[in-house]
Enzyme design. Structure first.
Site, PDB file in Angstrom:
ATOM      1  N   CYS A 175      -0.826   4.199   7.507  1.00  0.00           N
ATOM      2  CA  CYS A 175       0.118   3.201   8.100  1.00  0.00           C
ATOM      3  C   CYS A 175       0.928   3.880   9.087  1.00  0.00           C
ATOM      4  O   CYS A 175       0.441   4.378  10.115  1.00  0.00           O
ATOM      5  CB  CYS A 175       0.955   2.710   6.888  1.00  0.00           C
ATOM      6  SG  CYS A 175       1.858   1.189   7.346  1.00  0.00           S
ATOM      7  N   HIS A 218      -3.001   0.585   3.269  1.00  0.00           N
ATOM      8  CA  HIS A 218      -2.571   1.328   2.189  1.00  0.00           C
ATOM      9  C   HIS A 218      -3.824   1.728   1.187  1.00  0.00           C
ATOM     10  O   HIS A 218      -3.903   0.778   0.453  1.00  0.00           O
ATOM     11  CB  HIS A 218      -1.629   0.817   1.487  1.00  0.00           C
ATOM     12  CG  HIS A 218      -0.196   1.060   2.402  1.00  0.00           C
ATOM     13  ND1 HIS A 218       0.656   1.970   2.175  1.00  0.00           N
ATOM     14  CD2 HIS A 218       0.124   0.122   3.299  1.00  0.00           C
ATOM     15  CE1 HIS A 218       1.614   1.840   3.419  1.00  0.00           C
ATOM     16  NE2 HIS A 218       1.443   0.708   3.914  1.00  0.00           N
ATOM     17  N   GLU A 271      -3.786   3.519  -1.246  1.00  0.00           N
ATOM     18  CA  GLU A 271      -3.063   3.868  -2.672  1.00  0.00           C
ATOM     19  C   GLU A 271      -2.955   2.871  -3.193  1.00  0.00           C
ATOM     20  O   GLU A 271      -2.780   3.171  -4.510  1.00  0.00           O
ATOM     21  CB  GLU A 271      -1.776   4.888  -2.202  1.00  0.00           C
ATOM     22  CG  GLU A 271      -0.853   4.211  -1.586  1.00  0.00           C
ATOM     23  CD  GLU A 271      -0.635   3.975  -0.194  1.00  0.00           C
ATOM     24  OE1 GLU A 271       0.432   3.660   0.338  1.00  0.00           O
ATOM     25  OE2 GLU A 271      -1.861   4.055   0.453  1.00  0.00           O
TER      26      GLU A 271
END
Length: 525
Positions: free
Chosen positions: A85, A181, A183
């Site tokens: 990002c 993202h 994660e």
């Protein structure tokens, strides 16, 4: 014994709410990592000697003056780099690309990227296939700005309908950028992407495992402490319990645990702690019954913040008194965990606001002259629990819902009295027992009962009674930063209410809290 810190990833934090999640995912893969602020020096990075670097997300705009940048050394260190990002945007800008400010064109939430070019990062990963035969991946976006031109030497690996460079790569230098993202769980294959980066691209070995962590911790404790004695404040919570078990394994009887019963614990909790750690595991425990001392100190005090401070202050006084009795103790053990370390390190920016003061042993007197032992300071909470299981602690204890440091002191609204605590203990025990019976306990993130210092009219048989009110609270959350109230079945709530009112003399009404966070906090005080 394998060196669990030999292979490691450095994560540079630019302020994203997801940054700790990146670190937890890398650890879950089996690779050690540390999370540092973005403005670290070249010398610090060289000293850490990472096998790879991740540039995390952040709330700033790369197009703004004086917005954070990665240290130039990151791109000259000769190790793979992954920008996520904001991390991708600053990588692009710093290496000669161009980022433009998003004006009404940002992507927030679910998106689907189409893989245009093969990349080690996305090797053998797909959620679907496009009409043109290219892999599609479901991802989670949260960005306003976007990369307009990628740097020289990079190729566009993936795009969305509105983001022309959703992922980019320079395979020669092993530099990668993703606008989404990986994660978060909403990016379905995100963990596999991080596995590719850590294990395949950075060539790290997955040796960060509970058994290895325990071996390493025990070895380090033996070296640090030698033949000295250690004192530990044992609360019966997850962190102090795991510290106690690690130290007991490392130094045996040279550990003295001080368990302070402040009268603000759950039903039978003091007995359970003494039975488990004293009788079952054979630890050396000093049991201090200080209920009256805590209640006397809080007499007449209704302010939540003041109550927290009083509870913390009295605990420190008692612990100081007990530590002086352990004349041979040279070390103080604490259950500091990695998020505490990150929070302390990050506070230098001045951007964090105190919502509630934290109850910790950190306020112990300076004149104690004890060295500090913090065997969990590298670990996240989920890792602490896994280690606890490996050390033989029961699952039910390790995976209990969070309980505040000040205990019932902040679950009795207003002034805390023994009568209120006793009633609350009984009501809370019924609620938790029924949650277990209905197999709902582990389906909610946290559940507890709050005592309200208001009386309400009730009817029992032919008589009226004028007794106290309690509120049940149950929430569902992933990170405790935001939470939804749990939609527990009406018949279940009815059963809990009936039991509390019929079995506890002194409570006439039960209500259920349906407030989310925000605007409410999870705890009432």
């Amino acid at each position: 014994m394998s060196n669990i810190h030999e292979h490691k990833i450095l994560i540079l934090d630019f302020g994203s709410q997801y940054t700790q999640l990146i670190a937890r995912r890398i650890r879950e893969i089996g690779v050690y990592c540390e999370l540092w602020a973005w403005d670290v020096s070249e010398a610090q990075i060289k000293g850490f000697a990472p096998n790879g670097i991740i540039l995390a997300g952040g709330p700033e705009s790369v197009t703004a003056d004086e917005s954070p940048r990665a240290p130039e050394y990151v791109f000259n260190a000769g190790v793979p780099v992954l920008g996520i990002c904001y991390g991708m945007q600053t990588m692009s800008e710093q290496l000669g690309g161009k980022v433009i400010e998003g004006i009404g064109e940002g992507e927030f939430g679910y998106a689907q990227i189409e893989i245009q070019e093969p990349s080690e990062l996305f090797k053998s990963i797909e959620d679907a296939i496009s009409e043109s035969g290219k892999p599609l991946l479901d991802v989670w976006m949260s960005h306003g700005d976007k990369v307009l031109d990628i740097p020289e030497g990079f190729v566009t690996v993936a795009n969305t309908e509105t983001c022309p460079h959703a992922a980019m790569a320079n395979e020669d230098k092993k530099f990668y950028g993703v606008q989404f993202h990986p994660e978060v769980t909403h990016t379905r294959q995100g963990k596999r992407m991080l596995e590719h980066f850590a294990l395949d691209i950075c060539e790290c070995e997955a040796n960060w495992k509970p058994t290895s962590i325990i071996e390493d911790a025990v070895e380090r404790l033996k070296k640090q402490i030698g033949d000295d004695e250690v004192i530990l404040g044992l609360s019966g919570g997850v962190d102090s319990s795991v510290v106690a078990m690690l130290l007991h394994r490392a130094i045996g009887d040279k550990l003295t645990c001080v368990f302070v019963d402040n009268g603000l614990l759950r039903l039978n909790e003091a007995d359970q702690v003494m039975d488990m750690f004293g009788d079952h595991f054979g630890l050396n425990i000093v049991h201090v019954n200080a209920e009256n001392r805590f209640l006397d100190a809080m007499k007449g005090e209704a302010d939540p913040e003041a109550k927290r401070k009083i509870i913390g202050h009295v605990f420190v006084e008692i612990f100081d008194e007990e530590s002086k009795k352990c004349k041979n103790a040279k070390w103080l053990a604490q259950g500091t965990i990695y998020p505490d370390v990150i929070e302390s390190a990050g506070s230098a920016t001045g951007k964090a606001h105190v919502i509630k003061s934290h109850h910790n042993v950190g306020g112990l007197p300076d004149d104690m002259e004890l060295g500090l032992v913090e065997p969990l300071r590298e670990l996240f909470k989920d890792e602490v629990r896994k280690i606890g299981l490996e050390l033989g602690l029961p699952y039910d204890m390790l995976y209990r819902h969070p309980f505040p440091g000040p205990g019932l002191g902040v679950r009795v609204l207003g002034e805390v009295k023994k009568e209120y605590c006793d009633l609350l203990r009984l009501a809370d025990a019924i609620f938790i027992e029924e949650l277990h019976k209905a197999e709902l306990y582990h389906k909610v993130s946290q559940a507890f009962t709050v005592f309200l210092p208001v009386r309400s009219v009730g009817v029992m048989g032919d008589g009226r009674k004028y007794d106290w009110v309690v509120s049940l609270r149950a929430v569902e959350t992933i990170d405790f930063m935001t939470a939804h109230w749990a939609h527990l079945p009406y018949d279940f709530l009815g059963r809990v209410s009936n039991r509390i009112i019929n079995e506890i003399d002194g409570i006439s009404r039960v209500v259920y809290d349906i407030s989310g966070k925000p605007p409410a906090t999870i705890e009432w005080e």
